[in-house]
Design a protein around this motif. Structure first.
Motif, PDB file in Angstrom:
ATOM      1  N   ALA A 187       0.486   7.968   8.378  1.00  0.00           N
ATOM      2  CA  ALA A 187       1.278   7.065   9.203  1.00  0.00           C
ATOM      3  C   ALA A 187       2.342   6.335   8.398  1.00  0.00           C
ATOM      4  CB  ALA A 187       0.355   6.051   9.888  1.00  0.00           C
ATOM      5  N   PHE A 188       1.998   5.905   7.188  1.00  0.00           N
ATOM      6  CA  PHE A 188       2.923   5.120   6.382  1.00  0.00           C
ATOM      7  C   PHE A 188       3.648   5.958   5.338  1.00  0.00           C
ATOM      8  CE2 PHE A 188       0.006   1.941   8.016  1.00  0.00           C
ATOM      9  CZ  PHE A 188       0.844   0.893   8.335  1.00  0.00           C
ATOM     10  N   TRP A 189       3.505   7.258   5.410  1.00  0.00           N
ATOM     11  CA  TRP A 189       4.140   8.105   4.404  1.00  0.00           C
ATOM     12  C   TRP A 189       5.662   8.064   4.561  1.00  0.00           C
ATOM     13  CZ3 TRP A 189       1.722  10.527   0.421  1.00  0.00           C
ATOM     14  CH2 TRP A 189       2.504  11.395  -0.345  1.00  0.00           C
ATOM     15  N   GLY A 190       6.353   7.773   3.459  1.00  0.00           N
ATOM     16  CA  GLY A 190       7.806   7.804   3.470  1.00  0.00           C
ATOM     17  C   GLY A 190       8.468   6.515   3.885  1.00  0.00           C
ATOM     18  N   GLY A 191       7.719   5.514   4.371  1.00  0.00           N
ATOM     19  CA  GLY A 191       8.321   4.260   4.762  1.00  0.00           C
ATOM     20  C   GLY A 191       8.370   3.256   3.624  1.00  0.00           C
ATOM     21  N   ARG A 192       8.806   2.039   3.963  1.00  0.00           N
ATOM     22  CA  ARG A 192       8.890   1.000   2.939  1.00  0.00           C
ATOM     23  C   ARG A 192       7.510   0.566   2.461  1.00  0.00           C
ATOM     24  NH1 ARG A 192      12.451  -3.620   5.494  1.00  0.00           N
ATOM     25  NH2 ARG A 192      11.149  -3.059   7.270  1.00  0.00           N
ATOM     26  N   PHE A 193       6.501   0.704   3.316  1.00  0.00           N
ATOM     27  CA  PHE A 193       5.160   0.254   2.976  1.00  0.00           C
ATOM     28  C   PHE A 193       4.256   1.421   2.578  1.00  0.00           C
ATOM     29  CE2 PHE A 193       7.094  -2.648   5.971  1.00  0.00           C
ATOM     30  CZ  PHE A 193       6.890  -3.876   5.373  1.00  0.00           C
ATOM     31  N   ALA A 194       4.868   2.558   2.254  1.00  0.00           N
ATOM     32  CA  ALA A 194       4.054   3.730   1.911  1.00  0.00           C
ATOM     33  C   ALA A 194       3.255   3.502   0.635  1.00  0.00           C
ATOM     34  CB  ALA A 194       4.962   4.951   1.757  1.00  0.00           C
ATOM     35  N   GLN A 195       3.845   2.806  -0.329  1.00  0.00           N
ATOM     36  CA  GLN A 195       3.185   2.656  -1.624  1.00  0.00           C
ATOM     37  C   GLN A 195       1.868   1.887  -1.502  1.00  0.00           C
ATOM     38  OE1 GLN A 195       5.617   0.734  -4.561  1.00  0.00           O
ATOM     39  NE2 GLN A 195       4.350   1.403  -6.274  1.00  0.00           N
ATOM     40  N   SER A 196       1.886   0.784  -0.767  1.00  0.00           N
ATOM     41  CA  SER A 196       0.669  -0.014  -0.643  1.00  0.00           C
ATOM     42  C   SER A 196      -0.422   0.734   0.101  1.00  0.00           C
ATOM     43  CB  SER A 196       0.981  -1.337   0.058  1.00  0.00           C
ATOM     44  OG  SER A 196       1.502  -1.098   1.358  1.00  0.00           O
ATOM     45  N   TRP A 197      -0.056   1.488   1.131  1.00  0.00           N
ATOM     46  CA  TRP A 197      -1.074   2.172   1.914  1.00  0.00           C
ATOM     47  C   TRP A 197      -1.546   3.455   1.245  1.00  0.00           C
ATOM     48  CZ3 TRP A 197      -3.912  -0.119   5.310  1.00  0.00           C
ATOM     49  CH2 TRP A 197      -3.415  -1.274   5.913  1.00  0.00           C
ATOM     50  N   ARG A 198      -0.772   4.006   0.346  1.00  0.00           N
ATOM     51  CA  ARG A 198      -1.304   5.086  -0.485  1.00  0.00           C
ATOM     52  C   ARG A 198      -2.417   4.559  -1.376  1.00  0.00           C
ATOM     53  NH1 ARG A 198       4.478   7.317  -2.641  1.00  0.00           N
ATOM     54  NH2 ARG A 198       5.315   8.011  -0.625  1.00  0.00           N
ATOM     55  N   VAL A 199      -2.205   3.354  -1.906  1.00  0.00           N
ATOM     56  CA  VAL A 199      -3.227   2.750  -2.761  1.00  0.00           C
ATOM     57  C   VAL A 199      -4.476   2.433  -1.940  1.00  0.00           C
ATOM     58  CG1 VAL A 199      -3.747   0.794  -4.257  1.00  0.00           C
ATOM     59  CG2 VAL A 199      -1.492   1.848  -4.339  1.00  0.00           C
ATOM     60  N   ILE A 200      -4.300   1.935  -0.712  1.00  0.00           N
ATOM     61  CA  ILE A 200      -5.440   1.645   0.150  1.00  0.00           C
ATOM     62  C   ILE A 200      -6.213   2.930   0.469  1.00  0.00           C
ATOM     63  CG2 ILE A 200      -6.132   0.798   2.420  1.00  0.00           C
ATOM     64  CD1 ILE A 200      -5.306  -1.398   0.525  1.00  0.00           C
ATOM     65  N   ALA A 201      -5.488   4.011   0.730  1.00  0.00           N
ATOM     66  CA  ALA A 201      -6.155   5.294   0.988  1.00  0.00           C
ATOM     67  C   ALA A 201      -6.944   5.753  -0.241  1.00  0.00           C
ATOM     68  CB  ALA A 201      -5.127   6.345   1.388  1.00  0.00           C
ATOM     69  N   ALA A 202      -6.368   5.572  -1.435  1.00  0.00           N
ATOM     70  CA  ALA A 202      -7.085   5.923  -2.659  1.00  0.00           C
ATOM     71  C   ALA A 202      -8.320   5.043  -2.840  1.00  0.00           C
ATOM     72  CB  ALA A 202      -6.159   5.790  -3.867  1.00  0.00           C
TER      73      ALA A 202
END
Length: 347
Positions: free
Chosen positions: A271-286
């Motif tokens: 959902a957040f891939w490629g947006g401004r908040f992608a970085q934080s939610w990649r970390v949450i997924a990890a």
């Protein structure tokens, strides 16, 4: 003049770079600690100071994550929604309390119950994390295309299959062990009658030497061990016995919750891939993936006869808390910077 909403937004006392670097340093120190001191000679117990160290690494990570998530909850600038971070923050806090109780049971009372009071806080952890992640998915109004749906389905199947294999394979392996032991006992019993009739015990009985041998009673040796095991208060022992029937349903709840969190983390990542908040939610997924790995390892390891607390894969619990903390810090920083240019001047 500037927008009044900027005045109400608190500034971070600690820069996001400091939080990220501190989290990475804490994770690296935890990894080195686990790698250097978790390996012990066969047949020996891990030292108590090492087990204390593993709890300290976990507790600091989850306490920091809860504080940073609550900071996001209190900030009016968070774009993903304050309720999202309230749920995640409560999950981190509940895990901190549950781990504290579990450590008290293990380290101070010397007990290893199937279910303790800490499990109820672990249950609350999964419920709160699931609630926060569901709110995050709803806020994004996620609509997956066919290949994204395929990824989610593949992750769900792989995660479910791995969880089923881990929870069933060790059980069957352990069930076979008593059978082999019984077979060995039968073989010994079949071989022993041939040797028993030759030496007769009666001539040994009248001698006074064996009568003196019972005088040094071997009973005092088990007594100290029994005292150590029963050092817990009576109400805790009674509570453990009453909660023991809940072990199977709670274990199933953990497995199902881990799979659900893994699916939600995958959906958030898409959902957040490629947006401004992608970085934080990649970390949450990890962070959710690390929690899944640690829990699956524990489900496999706790059924092994030689399991000891503090194995190397348990460092993923520390990684999970650190990643949740870093994700919260990145979300706070990105939300603050995205809202900052909103102020405009009027003539």
């Amino acid at each position: 003049m500037s927008n009044p909403s900027d005045k109400s937004s608190p500034k971070s006392l600690i820069p996001v770079q400091t939080i990220v670097m501190g989290g990475i340093a804490w994770a690296v120190l935890a990894l080195l600690f686990f790698m250097l001191f978790s390996i012990t000679p066969a047949g020996t117990q891990r030292p108590t100071w090492y087990v204390y160290g593993t709890y300290i690494f976990e507790q600091v990570a989850y306490l920091a994550a809860s504080l940073l998530c609550f900071r996001n909850w209190r900030s009016p600038q968070i774009v993903s929604g304050r309720g999202v971070w309230l749920g995640i923050g409560l999950g981190m806090l509940f895990y901190f309390i549950g781990n504290l109780l579990f450590g008290y049971w293990e380290l101070f009372l010397g007990l290893e119950p199937d279910v303790s009071l800490g499990d109820f806080f672990f249950i609350a952890t999964y419920i709160s994390l699931g609630w926060g992640m569901i709110l995050a998915v709803k806020s994004k109004r996620l609509s997956l295309v066919w290949w994204q749906s395929g990824i989610v389905l593949a992750i769900a199947l792989i995660g479910s299959g791995l969880a089923w294999w881990i929870t069933t394979l060790p059980t069957t392996a352990l069930e076979l062990m008593p059978q082999h032991q019984n077979i060995a006992e039968i073989i010994v019993q079949q071989a022993s009658p041939t040797t028993k009739p030759a030496p007769k015990a009666p001539p040994v009985q009248p001698t006074p030497a064996p009568k003196a041998s019972p005088s040094p009673k071997p009973t005092p040796s088990p007594e100290p061990a029994a005292v150590e095991k029963t050092a817990a208060p009576a109400w805790i022992m009674t509570l453990d016995e009453q909660l023991k029937p809940l072990a199977a349903p709670i274990s199933l709840f953990y497995v199902v919750s881990d799979i659900c969190l893994l699916i939600l983390a995958t959906m958030l990542l898409l959902a957040f891939w490629g947006g401004r908040f992608a970085q934080s939610w990649r970390v949450i997924a990890a962070a959710a993936l690390s929690l899944y790995i640690a829990d699956m390892w524990f489900k496999w390891a706790e059924k092994q006869p030689d399991y000891q607390s503090g194995s190397l894969p348990e460092v993923f619990w520390v990684f999970s808390g650190v990643l949740f903390a870093i994700g919260a810090a990145l979300e706070y920083d990105t939300s603050s910077r995205s809202r900052r240019p909103a102020g405009r001047r009027r003539g």
